[in-house]
Structures are given as structure tokens and as C-alpha cells.
Design a protein around this motif. Structure first.
Motif, short mmCIF file in Angstrom:
data_model
loop_
_atom_site.label_atom_id
_atom_site.label_comp_id
_atom_site.label_asym_id
_atom_site.label_seq_id
_atom_site.Cartn_x
_atom_site.Cartn_y
_atom_site.Cartn_z
N VAL A 1 8.28 47.36 -5.99
CA VAL A 1 9.19 48.44 -6.36
C VAL A 1 8.77 49.06 -7.68
O VAL A 1 8.61 50.27 -7.80
CB VAL A 1 10.66 47.95 -6.39
CG1 VAL A 1 11.57 49.01 -6.95
CG2 VAL A 1 11.11 47.54 -5.00
N ALA A 2 8.59 48.23 -8.71
CA ALA A 2 8.20 48.74 -10.02
C ALA A 2 6.78 49.31 -9.98
O ALA A 2 6.49 50.31 -10.65
CB ALA A 2 8.29 47.64 -11.07
N ALA B 1 3.24 53.99 -10.19
CA ALA B 1 2.15 54.75 -9.57
C ALA B 1 2.54 56.20 -9.32
O ALA B 1 1.76 57.12 -9.57
CB ALA B 1 1.71 54.09 -8.26
N VAL B 2 3.75 56.42 -8.85
CA VAL B 2 4.18 57.78 -8.56
C VAL B 2 4.39 58.57 -9.85
O VAL B 2 3.92 59.70 -9.99
CB VAL B 2 5.46 57.77 -7.69
CG1 VAL B 2 6.04 59.16 -7.56
CG2 VAL B 2 5.15 57.20 -6.31
N ASN C 1 11.31 48.14 0.16
CA ASN C 1 10.10 48.70 -0.43
C ASN C 1 9.68 49.98 0.28
O ASN C 1 9.24 50.94 -0.38
CB ASN C 1 8.97 47.67 -0.42
CG ASN C 1 9.16 46.62 -1.49
OD1 ASN C 1 9.51 46.94 -2.61
ND2 ASN C 1 8.95 45.38 -1.14
N ALA C 2 9.81 50.03 1.58
CA ALA C 2 9.43 51.24 2.32
C ALA C 2 10.35 52.40 1.94
O ALA C 2 9.87 53.53 1.70
CB ALA C 2 9.50 50.98 3.82
N VAL C 3 11.65 52.15 1.85
CA VAL C 3 12.59 53.20 1.45
C VAL C 3 12.30 53.65 0.02
O VAL C 3 12.33 54.84 -0.29
CB VAL C 3 14.05 52.71 1.61
CG1 VAL C 3 15.03 53.66 0.95
CG2 VAL C 3 14.39 52.53 3.08
N ASN D 1 10.71 57.70 -3.67
CA ASN D 1 9.90 58.05 -4.83
C ASN D 1 9.08 59.29 -4.56
O ASN D 1 9.04 60.22 -5.37
CB ASN D 1 8.95 56.91 -5.19
CG ASN D 1 9.47 56.05 -6.31
OD1 ASN D 1 9.83 56.55 -7.36
ND2 ASN D 1 9.53 54.77 -6.07
N LEU D 2 8.41 59.30 -3.43
CA LEU D 2 7.57 60.45 -3.09
C LEU D 2 8.41 61.70 -2.92
O LEU D 2 8.03 62.79 -3.37
CB LEU D 2 6.76 60.16 -1.83
CG LEU D 2 5.71 59.05 -1.96
CD1 LEU D 2 5.10 58.72 -0.61
CD2 LEU D 2 4.64 59.44 -2.97
#
Length: 172
Positions: free
Chosen positions: A18-19, A24-25, A159-161, A166-167
Motif C-alpha cells: 500500500v505504501a 510510486a504513484v 491492495n488492488a483497490v 491511486n491511479l
């Protein structure tokens, strides 16, 4: 043993994701202080959330005892108590975190730009605190009932959500 161990190993590997995804984003944004705000805000949030790790461990022990007795009523009660405690603590911590986040940041001494962005990120993350603490209680309950696959599924979905949101919110 591997039937329980392998899903738990994968679950534990996925926790820092998650972090990592947040970093990264945000790292693709044009200003370095945006990345700094996420790093400092995530540190504050992680400190707050991980301090509640007893929800997972406590729920695991009580659920394991009830499962060992084959006491379905106690299992349901333990799950409900864990979730209610998670919600109560999330509300309390959210209320406490709002005024104390300024104090915590003053001890970290970030720049003025970084401080406001960190507060914005941290306050946004606080909306997820009830879900994070409920996840601790759920994971502990599932582990107590010897179900290691459900926590893996919960963490992978989380994590997928997180990646998608984020994106969408940051880059979209």
C-alpha cells in the motif's frame, strides 16, 4: 502447515505494498515535496494504525479458543466484538489524531509546504482508518479459525483497490 503458512507469507509480503504504491504513484508528480508529504504522512498513519495491531493478535487468540471448542456463538460474538472495538478505536483515534497531527509534525519539523501537504494526505488517510482496523479484526478472526486464505484475499483485494484508486485520483 504449508496450507496455512504460504497464504500468511504472501499476506505479510503484500502489507507494505500500500505504501509502496502510494510512493510510486506520487513519485510521478512534478514536485519532490509531494513525495515528501506522502512519506511523512504515511509514517504518521502507520504509527497510528500499527499501534492497534493488538486487534489482530487478540482476536486470533479468542477465535482460536472458540473454534477449538466448536462454539459458533462465541465465534460470532468475538467477530462482532472485534469489529465494534475496531470501529470505536478508529473514531477515537481519528478525533485524537486531528489535533495531535500538528504536534507530531512540529516534532518532525517539515517545511511549510511539506507540512500542509502532509496534513492533507494524513487527514485523507484517516478516512481509511475504520477499514484498516476492521481488517485487523477480520484477519485475526480468520486466522483464529485456521482460515489463512481469507486474509490473503482481503489483503490482495485491498491492495488492488488501492492501486486503482491511486491511479484514478492522483494520475487521472
Amino acid at each position: 502447515v504449508w496450507g496455512m503458512a504460504l497464504p500468511m507469507i504472501l499476506s505479510n509480503i503484500s502489507v507494505p505494498l500500500v505504501a509502496l504504491v502510494d510512493t510510486a504513484v506520487i513519485g510521478h508528480l512534478p514536485h519532490a515535496h509531494q513525495l515528501g508529504a506522502v512519506a511523512v504522512g504515511a509514517t504518521l498513519y502507520t504509527f497510528l494504525a500499527w499501534a492497534m495491531g493488538f486487534l489482530r493478535m487478540g482476536t486470533t487468540g479468542f477465535a482460536a479458543q472458540a473454534a477449538g471448542r466448536s462454539d459458533g456463538a462465541a465465534l460470532r460474538q468475538i467477530l462482532l466484538q472485534g469489529l465494534l472495538l475496531a470501529m470505536g478505536l478508529a473514531c477515537l483515534l481519528g478525533l485524537i489524531a486531528l489535533p495531535f497531527s500538528h504536534l507530531a509534525l512540529s516534532l518532525m519539523q517539515p517545511s511549510a509546504d511539506l507540512q500542509q501537504m502532509t496534513l492533507d494526505f494524513f487527514h485523507a488517510r484517516l478516512f481509511g482508518l475504520p477499514a484498516a482496523l476492521a481488517t485487523y479484526a477480520l484477519v485475526g478472526w480468520f486466522l483464529g479459525t485456521q482460515n489463512a486464505r481469507a486474509p490473503l484475499a482481503i489483503l490482495l483485494i485491498t491492495n488492488a483497490v488501492n492501486i486503482l484508486l491511486n491511479l484514478w485520483f492522483v494520475l487521472g
